[in-house]
Motif scaffolding. Structure first.
Motif, PDB file in Angstrom:
ATOM      1  N   GLU A 180       3.862   1.648  -1.339  1.00  0.00           N
ATOM      2  CA  GLU A 180       4.438   1.887  -2.663  1.00  0.00           C
ATOM      3  C   GLU A 180       3.376   2.320  -3.663  1.00  0.00           C
ATOM      4  N   GLN A 181       2.135   1.907  -3.455  1.00  0.00           N
ATOM      5  CA  GLN A 181       1.054   2.391  -4.324  1.00  0.00           C
ATOM      6  C   GLN A 181       0.808   3.881  -4.121  1.00  0.00           C
ATOM      7  N   ASN A 182       0.984   4.344  -2.892  1.00  0.00           N
ATOM      8  CA  ASN A 182       0.723   5.753  -2.570  1.00  0.00           C
ATOM      9  C   ASN A 182       1.900   6.668  -2.874  1.00  0.00           C
ATOM     10  N   SER A 236       7.738   3.283  -5.668  1.00  0.00           N
ATOM     11  CA  SER A 236       8.483   2.098  -5.242  1.00  0.00           C
ATOM     12  C   SER A 236       9.719   2.492  -4.430  1.00  0.00           C
ATOM     13  N   LYS A 276       0.827  -1.198   0.000  1.00  0.00           N
ATOM     14  CA  LYS A 276       0.000   0.000   0.000  1.00  0.00           C
ATOM     15  C   LYS A 276       0.871   1.263   0.000  1.00  0.00           C
TER      16      LYS A 276
END
Length: 344
Positions: A320-322, A325, A318
């Motif tokens: 890295e989605q926000n 990476s 979550k």
């Protein structure tokens, strides 16, 4: 501007009279002036205007290569500062071989520096490359660097810059690596090294270079900057050994790379997510690094505040989605570290 004047003393009135002449009257237009006794090396000079202190380093072939080093130019302020310096100091076109000079002055870049020209001469010389123009640009560059060094060291322009002062300035600005070997020998008062064409094997003696001695002695010298004092040396030096013994093993034991200095620098940066002051240096997780009871190498770290560090460990996917990476963040940190000389 300096002047050597003979005073007329009216002792009973407590008054000293000076006759500077029309050329030197501008000295007194600024208010207070500095008065000091005549030094011995000026006893032979006539009364009147005294030229600014000569700079022997300006003509020294060894030092000229140092002055034209890109690191030295950047430490002095960059070529844009040279242009401004020329505009402030220059009042006339620097190209003498012209029958006509326009009253408007412009800056023309010419390797290795810049030249102050009038509009007419700049149009004539714009595409030319001659030894005379190169010499003129080189003299401007060297004079500007000497002036910048004297200013940054807190001296006035009338001081003669010494080799030791120049090397001290380079060390304080973090560019000691740019000092040539012969210049370092002069600064350290080492005897001039004799190089024979033929040596006996018994005469060959291992020696330490003057530059390595100078770098070792200046490891803890602080970098002088306009805003703050920073360490002169890179925080960590990354050594490259293409023939490391472990590379010849069939199953080499992995060694974790550690650097407390680099982690300390990472913690001093802003958080990669919110640009607030970082609290931690987060080690890469979830990308095949580390192992049971160990961490990734200290080079794979990201500056994070405590809030985002906790958020990352709670749910890496979550996170890295926000925010992107972790490898991308590490790449940005490494790019900044190499660009600032933290890693070298």
């Amino acid at each position: 501007m300096r002047a050597l004047l003979k005073p007329e003393i009216a002792r009973h009135m407590g008054v000293v009279l000076l006759k500077p002449g029309k050329e030197l009257m501008s000295i007194f237009a600024q208010g207070r002036v500095l008065v000091e006794c005549q030094p011995d090396n000026m006893a032979h000079l006539p009364s009147g205007k005294v030229p600014d202190a000569a700079q022997p380093l300006r003509e020294d072939r060894v030092v000229q290569s140092f002055f034209m080093d890109e690191r030295v130019i950047a430490a002095a302020g960059g070529l844009s500062s040279l242009d401004e310096w020329l505009r402030r100091r220059g009042k006339n076109c620097q190209y003498p071989h012209s029958n006509y000079h326009h009253n408007e002055l412009v800056i023309m870049r010419h390797h290795p520096g810049s030249i102050l020209l009038c509009w007419h001469c700049e149009n004539e010389l714009r595409e030319q490359t001659t030894e005379f123009l190169s010499q003129l640009a080189r003299e401007n560059l060297i004079d500007w660097i000497i002036d910048a060094v004297l200013h940054q060291l807190g001296f006035n322009r009338e001081r003669m810059l010494s080799v030791a002062e120049l090397c001290w300035w380079a060390s304080c600005r973090g560019i000691a690596e740019a000092i040539p070997e012969e210049l370092a020998r002069q600064a350290l008062s080492l005897p001039k090294e004799k190089i024979e064409s033929v040596y006996r094997e018994s005469e060959i003696m291992p020696t330490v270079t003057a530059t390595s001695i100078l770098l070792k002695r200046t490891e803890k010298v602080p970098v002088i900057s306009a805003d703050e004092i920073k360490p002169i040396k890179p925080i960590v030096a990354v050594q490259v050994d293409p023939e490391s013994p472990a590379t010849f093993f069939t199953r080499p034991k992995r060694i974790r790379w550690e650097s407390a200095n680099y982690l300390r620098w990472v913690k001093s940066q802003t958080c990669a997510c919110c640009n607030q002051p970082a609290d931690d240096a987060h080690h890469l997780i979830g990308w095949g690094q580390g192992g049971v009871g160990t961490k990734a190498h200290d080079i794979f770290v990201i500056p994070l505040c405590r809030k985002h560090h906790t958020e990352l460990h709670n749910d890496p996917v979550k996170f890295e989605q926000n925010y992107g990476s972790q490898p991308e963040m590490i790449k940005n940190v490494l790019d900044r570290a190499f660009a600032l000389g933290v890693l070298a």
